[in-house]
Design a protein around this motif. Structure first.
Motif, short mmCIF file in Angstrom:
data_model
loop_
_atom_site.label_atom_id
_atom_site.label_comp_id
_atom_site.label_asym_id
_atom_site.label_seq_id
_atom_site.Cartn_x
_atom_site.Cartn_y
_atom_site.Cartn_z
N SER A 113 -60.85 19.95 -7.66
CA SER A 113 -59.79 18.98 -7.37
C SER A 113 -59.44 18.89 -5.89
CB SER A 113 -58.52 19.35 -8.15
OG SER A 113 -57.98 20.57 -7.66
N GLN A 114 -59.96 19.81 -5.08
CA GLN A 114 -59.58 19.85 -3.67
C GLN A 114 -60.55 19.03 -2.82
OE1 GLN A 114 -59.12 23.88 -2.37
NE2 GLN A 114 -57.96 24.43 -4.19
N ILE A 115 -60.56 17.72 -3.05
CA ILE A 115 -61.42 16.83 -2.29
C ILE A 115 -60.60 16.26 -1.15
CG2 ILE A 115 -62.95 14.83 -2.41
CD1 ILE A 115 -63.14 15.32 -5.42
N ASN A 116 -60.65 16.93 -0.04
CA ASN A 116 -59.92 16.50 1.15
C ASN A 116 -58.47 16.15 0.81
OD1 ASN A 116 -59.27 15.77 3.70
ND2 ASN A 116 -60.90 14.23 3.93
N PRO A 117 -57.64 17.15 0.45
CA PRO A 117 -56.27 16.85 0.04
C PRO A 117 -55.44 16.18 1.12
CG PRO A 117 -56.59 19.21 0.41
CD PRO A 117 -57.93 18.58 0.42
N HIS A 118 -55.68 16.50 2.38
CA HIS A 118 -54.91 15.88 3.45
C HIS A 118 -55.13 14.36 3.50
CE1 HIS A 118 -53.41 19.61 5.07
NE2 HIS A 118 -54.63 20.11 5.07
N PHE A 119 -56.36 13.97 3.24
CA PHE A 119 -56.66 12.53 3.20
C PHE A 119 -55.86 11.85 2.09
CE2 PHE A 119 -59.20 9.23 1.05
CZ PHE A 119 -59.20 8.25 2.04
N LEU A 120 -55.80 12.51 0.91
CA LEU A 120 -55.07 11.93 -0.20
C LEU A 120 -53.56 11.91 0.06
CD1 LEU A 120 -57.03 13.54 -3.18
CD2 LEU A 120 -57.20 11.21 -2.33
N TYR A 121 -53.05 13.01 0.65
CA TYR A 121 -51.63 13.02 1.02
C TYR A 121 -51.30 11.85 1.95
CZ TYR A 121 -51.42 17.89 -0.61
OH TYR A 121 -51.47 19.04 -1.34
N ASN A 122 -52.13 11.68 3.00
CA ASN A 122 -51.89 10.64 3.98
C ASN A 122 -51.99 9.25 3.35
OD1 ASN A 122 -51.58 12.58 5.95
ND2 ASN A 122 -53.72 12.48 6.61
N THR A 123 -52.92 9.08 2.40
CA THR A 123 -53.08 7.79 1.73
C THR A 123 -51.84 7.46 0.91
OG1 THR A 123 -55.48 8.09 1.61
CG2 THR A 123 -54.50 6.45 0.14
N LEU A 124 -51.35 8.45 0.16
CA LEU A 124 -50.15 8.23 -0.65
C LEU A 124 -48.94 7.93 0.24
CD1 LEU A 124 -50.60 11.04 -3.34
CD2 LEU A 124 -50.72 8.58 -3.72
N GLU A 125 -48.84 8.62 1.35
CA GLU A 125 -47.73 8.38 2.27
C GLU A 125 -47.82 6.97 2.89
OE1 GLU A 125 -44.15 9.25 3.76
OE2 GLU A 125 -45.32 10.50 2.38
N THR A 126 -49.05 6.52 3.15
CA THR A 126 -49.24 5.15 3.67
C THR A 126 -48.79 4.11 2.65
OG1 THR A 126 -51.11 5.88 5.03
CG2 THR A 126 -50.94 3.52 4.57
N ILE A 127 -49.18 4.33 1.39
CA ILE A 127 -48.77 3.41 0.31
C ILE A 127 -47.24 3.39 0.20
CG2 ILE A 127 -48.85 3.01 -2.18
CD1 ILE A 127 -51.66 4.25 -2.16
N ARG A 128 -46.63 4.57 0.27
CA ARG A 128 -45.17 4.64 0.19
C ARG A 128 -44.51 3.89 1.35
NH1 ARG A 128 -41.38 8.47 2.17
NH2 ARG A 128 -39.44 8.50 0.94
N GLY A 129 -45.07 4.08 2.54
CA GLY A 129 -44.51 3.38 3.70
C GLY A 129 -44.61 1.87 3.56
N GLN A 130 -45.76 1.38 3.07
CA GLN A 130 -45.93 -0.05 2.86
C GLN A 130 -44.97 -0.58 1.81
OE1 GLN A 130 -47.92 -2.27 4.47
NE2 GLN A 130 -48.63 -0.68 5.89
N ALA A 131 -44.76 0.22 0.75
CA ALA A 131 -43.84 -0.20 -0.31
C ALA A 131 -42.41 -0.31 0.20
CB ALA A 131 -43.92 0.78 -1.47
N LEU A 132 -42.00 0.65 1.06
CA LEU A 132 -40.65 0.60 1.62
C LEU A 132 -40.47 -0.61 2.52
CD1 LEU A 132 -40.05 4.38 2.46
CD2 LEU A 132 -38.87 3.02 0.70
#
Length: 343
Positions: A141-160
């Motif tokens: 499950s540890q496929i570049n977790p930082h990339f996934l964190y950053n992607t989710l944070e980007t989606i959240r920022g766009q949603a806000l």
């Protein structure tokens, strides 16, 4: 260095120490014999009253020999005492979790220390297998977790930015769950951390089902920092939603509670869903009590999840602990997790 190599080195060290003691005693005994017979050391002292160098050497060799014999006997008795203490602890632990006795020809008999040791080794081997499986799953499950964190944070920022607060909240909760699931804190975490993960999970479900389900918490303060196996309670919450509340019309509730005694932690998850039929409930509890994880009568996801939780609890805390299910059709289900308290 692996655990097996450390154990092998310890055993070799103990054997080497014993051989050294025996060899030194034999050498000193030979010196005493040589000085006494060949050099007539004691004749000089007894017949002529002369304290020669041979007498002093013989006396010193005897004293050293006696001290070495004393140290050897002391080490042997110390090893025997440690072994006896270990066997007593093993027997006491086995008596507490119910593995000290077994049925033979209709009668209950106490297991021998060898049999108890074999049970302990089997339990440790099973626990190691489950740990390895968990490590493999974690690595997958540890496929570049930082990339996934950053992607989710980007989606959240766009949603806000677009004013979609519900999407932003769901993305934040998903990131928290993801971070919790793959974190490297180890197999044991505090109950407080597990509850925080459940809160994030329920925030997502609340958005998904339009606030249809409500989580109620009644957790005693003195239980929050007790260490429990990671991801132990959240699957029970998920089962309650999927098999108890989603198929029910209208709103639903989940109650989670926890309290402790001197040596036990009780965590209960209760819902007011559709419940379980008496026949299935009886069979489920019987097999959970026996720890038959791989032979549960039903192949439903709910049973498999409870079986896995039950097996993890028994491997970590002993057979005296586990999962119990109470239920009534059209009224709800209560799942009780009984855990030990690790020091």
């Amino acid at each position: 260095m692996s655990k097996e190599r450390r154990k092998s080195s310890a055993r070799k060290g103990m054997r080497g120490q014993m051989y050294f003691h025996v060899l030194s005693i034999l050498i000193l005994a030979g010196i005493c014999l040589y000085l006494s017979i060949c050099l007539h050391a004691w004749e000089d002292l007894l017949l002529f009253g002369r304290l020669s160098a041979a007498v002093i050497l013989a006396a010193a060799a005897i004293m050293i020999c006696l001290v070495d014999i004393y140290m050897f006997i002391r080490s042997v008795f110390k090893t025997m005492a440690e072994l006896e203490h270990t066997l007593n602890v093993l027997e006491e632990s086995a008596r507490e979790d119910g593995t000290c006795y077994e049925e033979s020809d209709g009668l209950m008999r106490q297991k021998t220390p060898t049999e108890l040791l074999q049970v302990l080794l089997q339990r440790e081997a099973a626990a190691q297998i489950m740990t390895k499986e968990a490590e493999i799953n974690a690595l997958q499950s540890q496929i570049n977790p930082h990339f996934l964190y950053n992607t989710l944070e980007t989606i959240r920022g766009q949603a806000l930015c677009c004013g979609a607060t519900s999407i932003a909240d769901a993305t934040k909760a998903l990131a928290e769950i993801f971070r919790y699931n793959i974190s490297q804190k180890g197999a044991m975490i505090s109950l407080k951390e597990e509850l925080a993960n459940i809160d994030a999970y329920m925030r997502i479900q609340s958005i998904r089902f339009n606030d249809r389900f409500t989580l109620h918490s009644d957790v005693a303060e003195d239980t929050l920092y007790i260490q429990i196996p990671k991801l132990l309670v959240q699957p029970v919450i998920e089962n309650a939603l999927k098999h108890g509340l989603e198929v029910k019309r209208g709103k639903g509730n989940i109650w989670i509670s926890a309290f402790r005694t001197a040596n036990r932690l009780e965590i209960a998850v209760e819902d007011d869903g559709v419940g379980i039929s008496p026949t299935i409930l009886k069979a489920l509890n019987e097999k959970l009590a026996q720890g038959q994880a791989e032979r549960l009568g039903s192949s439903t996801t709910s049973n498999i999840g409870l079986a896995n939780i039950n097996e993890r609890i028994k491997l970590i805390y002993g057979t005296d602990y586990g999962v119990t299910v109470l239920s009534a059709e059209q009224q709800g289900t209560r799942v009780i997790l009984s855990l030990g308290i690790l020091s």
